[in-house]
Design a protein around this motif. Structure first.
Motif, PDB file in Angstrom:
ATOM      1  N   UNK A 250     -48.981  56.424  -2.235  1.00 44.84           N
ATOM      2  CA  UNK A 250     -49.242  55.977  -3.605  1.00 44.84           C
ATOM      3  C   UNK A 250     -48.986  54.479  -3.732  1.00 44.84           C
ATOM      4  N   UNK A 251     -49.804  53.826  -4.567  1.00 46.02           N
ATOM      5  CA  UNK A 251     -49.671  52.401  -4.834  1.00 46.02           C
ATOM      6  C   UNK A 251     -49.171  52.230  -6.266  1.00 46.02           C
ATOM      7  N   UNK A 252     -48.164  51.390  -6.432  1.00 44.78           N
ATOM      8  CA  UNK A 252     -47.608  51.074  -7.752  1.00 44.78           C
ATOM      9  C   UNK A 252     -47.762  49.582  -8.004  1.00 44.78           C
ATOM     10  N   UNK A 253     -47.950  49.217  -9.274  1.00 46.50           N
ATOM     11  CA  UNK A 253     -48.144  47.826  -9.681  1.00 46.50           C
ATOM     12  C   UNK A 253     -46.949  47.399 -10.536  1.00 46.50           C
ATOM     13  N   UNK A 254     -46.445  46.199 -10.296  1.00 45.97           N
ATOM     14  CA  UNK A 254     -45.292  45.683 -11.030  1.00 45.97           C
ATOM     15  C   UNK A 254     -45.635  45.451 -12.496  1.00 45.97           C
ATOM     16  N   UNK A 255     -44.698  45.791 -13.372  1.00 46.79           N
ATOM     17  CA  UNK A 255     -44.845  45.526 -14.799  1.00 46.79           C
ATOM     18  C   UNK A 255     -44.170  44.213 -15.186  1.00 46.79           C
TER      19      UNK A 255
ATOM     20  N   UNK B  44     -45.725  50.795 -12.234  1.00 47.63           N
ATOM     21  CA  UNK B  44     -46.545  51.871 -12.774  1.00 47.63           C
ATOM     22  C   UNK B  44     -47.569  52.283 -11.712  1.00 47.63           C
ATOM     23  N   UNK B  45     -47.837  53.582 -11.646  1.00 43.78           N
ATOM     24  CA  UNK B  45     -48.802  54.115 -10.692  1.00 43.78           C
ATOM     25  C   UNK B  45     -50.164  53.476 -10.942  1.00 43.78           C
ATOM     26  N   UNK B  46     -50.775  52.963  -9.882  1.00 44.19           N
ATOM     27  CA  UNK B  46     -52.070  52.312 -10.002  1.00 44.19           C
ATOM     28  C   UNK B  46     -53.131  53.308 -10.435  1.00 44.19           C
TER      29      UNK B  46
END
Length: 88
Positions: free
Chosen positions: A8-13, A83-85
């Motif tokens: 899974x790829x997550x993106x910084x908030x 957050x999950x991409x």
């Protein structure tokens, strides 16, 4: 907390990223330990994914920092964590 799975790829908030590079993206490479007392319990092993797709900077992140949506239960936008991409 989302169902955290390897790949899974997550993106910084966070807004601390460089405007040219965009937000920091991380990839889960090892599922979190689910048995209390194990090393890294409650943490997921991740790597930073660069713009070119290279995986660098292996580290552990608290699972509480990985979110399924960019909003809280109250509907407020999250300001911290990852957050999950979309499309994952």
């Amino acid at each position: 907390m989302p169902n955290i799975q390897p790949g899974q790829i997550y993106v910084s908030l966070s807004n601390r990223h460089h405007p040219v590079d965009g937000p920091t993206r991380i990839k889960v490479i090892d599922a979190p330990a689910t048995v209390a007392g194990l090393y890294h319990y409650g943490k997921a092993v991740v790597v930073t994914v660069t713009r070119t797709g290279r995986e660098v900077r292996r580290r552990s992140v608290e699972c509480s920092q990985l979110h399924a949506t960019a909003t809280t239960h109250d509907g407020q936008p999250r300001r911290t964590g990852y957050v999950l991409e979309a499309g994952q």
